[in-house]
Write a protein that holds these residues in place. Sequence first.
Motif, PDB file in Angstrom:
ATOM      1  N   LEU A  74     -39.346  27.168   5.634  1.00  0.00           N
ATOM      2  CA  LEU A  74     -39.504  28.459   5.091  1.00  0.00           C
ATOM      3  C   LEU A  74     -40.884  28.720   4.860  1.00  0.00           C
ATOM      4  O   LEU A  74     -41.491  29.799   4.994  1.00  0.00           O
ATOM      5  N   ALA A  75     -41.765  27.620   4.551  1.00  0.00           N
ATOM      6  CA  ALA A  75     -43.186  27.709   4.292  1.00  0.00           C
ATOM      7  C   ALA A  75     -43.873  28.121   5.598  1.00  0.00           C
ATOM      8  O   ALA A  75     -45.184  28.610   5.459  1.00  0.00           O
ATOM      9  N   VAL A  89     -42.597  33.287  -0.072  1.00  0.00           N
ATOM     10  CA  VAL A  89     -42.434  31.964  -0.179  1.00  0.00           C
ATOM     11  C   VAL A  89     -41.940  31.577  -1.503  1.00  0.00           C
ATOM     12  O   VAL A  89     -41.370  30.590  -2.102  1.00  0.00           O
ATOM     13  N   ALA A  96     -39.384  28.585  -1.702  1.00  0.00           N
ATOM     14  CA  ALA A  96     -39.599  27.514  -0.557  1.00  0.00           C
ATOM     15  C   ALA A  96     -39.843  26.325  -1.287  1.00  0.00           C
ATOM     16  O   ALA A  96     -39.688  25.046  -0.848  1.00  0.00           O
ATOM     17  N   PRO A 100     -37.107  23.999   0.799  1.00  0.00           N
ATOM     18  CA  PRO A 100     -38.117  24.155   1.826  1.00  0.00           C
ATOM     19  C   PRO A 100     -37.473  24.377   3.277  1.00  0.00           C
ATOM     20  O   PRO A 100     -38.298  24.877   4.146  1.00  0.00           O
TER      21      PRO A 100
END
Length: 104
Positions: A74-75, A89, A96, A100
């Motif tokens: 996700l980051a 994020v 995140a 993550p």
Amino acid sequence: MNILTKTLALAIAALALQAQAAPYQSIVPAKSSVTFSYKQMGVAIDGRFKKFAAQVNFDPAKADAAKASFDVELASVDAGSSEADGEVVTKSWFNAAAFPKATF
């Protein structure tokens, strides 16, 4: 046999040949993309995730046994601007830091 029947028979034969294809098992991230579109204040924006992995196990002869998994970091989001990247994020959106990876 009329022309429509012949055309339909050829199409079915072509699909049958495609069903004999080799099993498909992996995604090549360098040749793939995970993209999305959204609107911010009425403006359309395109984004993407830079890091992801996927596995697909599909054999046309055993379609009922097909499996797929997809993970995205996700980051690694590119939401169109550094400000948007920093926002999505956070805990309000993807969170995140706590989560993550999204797994499907």
